[in-house]
Design an enzyme around this catalytic site. Structure first.
Site, mmCIF file in Angstrom:
data_model
loop_
_atom_site.group_PDB
_atom_site.id
_atom_site.type_symbol
_atom_site.label_atom_id
_atom_site.label_comp_id
_atom_site.label_asym_id
_atom_site.label_seq_id
_atom_site.Cartn_x
_atom_site.Cartn_y
_atom_site.Cartn_z
ATOM 1 C CB VAL A 11 7.463 -37.795 18.015
ATOM 2 C CG1 VAL A 11 7.816 -37.191 16.651
ATOM 3 C CG2 VAL A 11 6.224 -38.671 17.882
ATOM 4 C CD GLU A 149 4.491 -39.613 14.583
ATOM 5 O OE1 GLU A 149 4.863 -40.742 14.225
ATOM 6 O OE2 GLU A 149 3.529 -39.411 15.344
ATOM 7 C CD GLU A 153 4.260 -45.755 21.353
ATOM 8 O OE1 GLU A 153 4.671 -46.353 22.361
ATOM 9 O OE2 GLU A 153 3.358 -44.894 21.390
ATOM 10 C CB CYS A 261 -1.121 -42.368 17.324
ATOM 11 S SG CYS A 261 0.596 -41.838 17.476
#
Length: 433
Positions: A11, A149, A153, A261
């Site tokens: 990130v 965010e 990916e 995530c």
């Protein structure tokens, strides 16, 4: 603007590079001296399509630099982004030690008004804790903002440069104005900057990822039903995906979700809910379904071979948790490989980007090939674990010539069932027969 980004992981590096691309001067801070030296010398430390080009351009232009010194990094900056790890603890709760440690340090070195932005995925109430940690040492003016965010990916640069929305959690008009000016170049097409309070912004990120994880697990459950009822999950997916209320994305069945995530965010929201006195039953079910789905293909393999896997050799295509990344965190492929190894099988695998990371984790427990076809030599079957584009239209004649038997277990539904039958393969996928 002058920006500091603390943390140069996935990130942080994407955030810092993309802000530099719009003309800001960005200093990225990391305690890892080796990583800072590599980045300063133009050696990018993550694989992300499209990132290296703009990284090198902004490094050359002097808009992007790296340091191990937090004091140097925040000097004369307007905004400080915290892009630090929040790994799950033993109980599933997000560990805030890195963020709070930096906040404590900031409190000791701030000399004027700054906007401190939580970019990491953090539990509800983290902004308050960051404020307290800074205020324990610093009595001047500052604001803490939550700006989660939403980067995928593999397409993170596009996601950052052309976001479908920007979420800013702050009740400070001063911070709101600064954040609005910062993100203005990214929302020129009219996509919204959504302002809210800090706690709502923090929960928004967890809610978004958990909802998407739920869609994936729901489709994997539907796939299980399709196999038992003689339906085709691809047809069902198209049928429900065309409904605007549902949408087409995240409806592809497979062998479960992984990455940095979804698993930890689902886990963290379950934990946060329990701490608030609420049992999040749906997410507990999502977590259970996903854990089972990661081994679903192993059960198919065991059934085909009559539970006798000792001495069997398998080729595996794909190791990263999704295509276009080298990230293997929570990757279903690794859980499948572990299960097969425990049952006496051997593995030769290939992935376009993730093999160095797999080598670090598995050592010599499996063989790694230089290309997808070299995995097939003397293999009893091919297993597809990640849907890289180069796997979608393979040379089936070469596969046939190299495999011992024409057997494919496809965890990502890459091939047409009818075509595979015509080619004479024993082909098993997810939710199709």
């Amino acid at each position: 603007m002058k920006i500091a980004v603390v943390g140069t992981g996935y990130v942080g590096l994407v955030t810092g590079t993309c802000f530099a691309e719009t003309g800001n001067k960005v200093t990225c801070v990391d305690i890892d001296q080796s990583k800072v030296e590599k980045l300063s010398n133009g050696e990018i430390t993550i694989y992300e399509p499209g990132l290296e080009k703009i990284f090198l351009r902004n490094l050359k232009e002097g808009r992007l630099k790296f340091t191990t010194s937090l004091e140097e990094g925040i000097r004369e900056t307007d905004i400080i982004f915290l892009a630090l790890p929040t790994p799950p603890g033993a109980d599933g709760a997000a560990d805030l030690k890195y963020i709070l440690s930096v906040a404590d340090h900031l409190g000791k070195i701030l000399t004027g008004y700054k906007v401190i932005v939580d970019k990491s995925t953090v539990p509800v109430g983290t902004a308050d804790k960051v404020k307290q940690a800074i205020a324990a040492h610093y009595k001047g003016e500052f604001d803490v903002v939550s700006n989660p965010e939403f980067l995928r990916e593999g397409v993170a640069v596009d996601d950052f440069m052309k976001p479908d929305r920007v979420v800013v959690g702050t009740e400070s008009e001063r911070a709101r104005k600064i954040m609005g000016d910062l993100f203005a170049p990214f929302v020129r097409q009219g996509n919204p900057i959504i302002y809210m309070d800090e706690r709502s912004a923090e929960l928004t990120k967890y809610a978004a990822n958990s909802f998407l994880a739920m869609k994936i697990s729901f489709m994997n459950e539907i796939a299980q039903l399709c196999e038992r009822m003689g339906a085709d999950v691809d047809m069902v997916r198209k049928g429900i995906g065309s409904d605007e209320r549902i949408g087409k994305r995240f409806l592809f069945p497979g062998i479960g979700y992984g990455g940095s995530c979804f698993p930890k965010d689902v886990q963290a929201l379950i934990k946060s809910s329990a701490e608030a006195g609420y049992q999040f039953n749906i997410l507990e079910a999502v977590e259970k379904v996903n854990a089972n789905q990661k081994l679903y293909l192993v059960h198919k393999i065991m059934k085909y071979y009559g539970d006798q896997l000792a001495g069997k050799h398998f080729a595996v295509w794909g190791l990263s948790f999704k295509p276009n990344t080298d990230d293997i965190r929570e990757a279903p492929s690794l859980e499948m490989i572990q299960a097969l190894l425990e049952r006496g099988a051997t593995i030769t695998a290939f992935d376009p980007e993730a093999m160095p990371n797999v080598r670090k984790q598995l050592g010599d427990r499996i063989q790694l090939a230089s290309n997808q076809y070299d995995t097939l030599h003397q293999a009893d079957a091919l297993i597809i674990a990640t849907e890289w584009s180069e796997f979608r239209t393979p040379d089936f004649e070469m596969i046939e010539n190299k495999l011992k038997q024409k057997v494919i277990f496809d965890g990502r539904n890459l091939f047409d069932v009818k075509q595979m039958d015509e080619l004479g393969y024993h082909y098993e996928s997810i939710g199709r027969s």
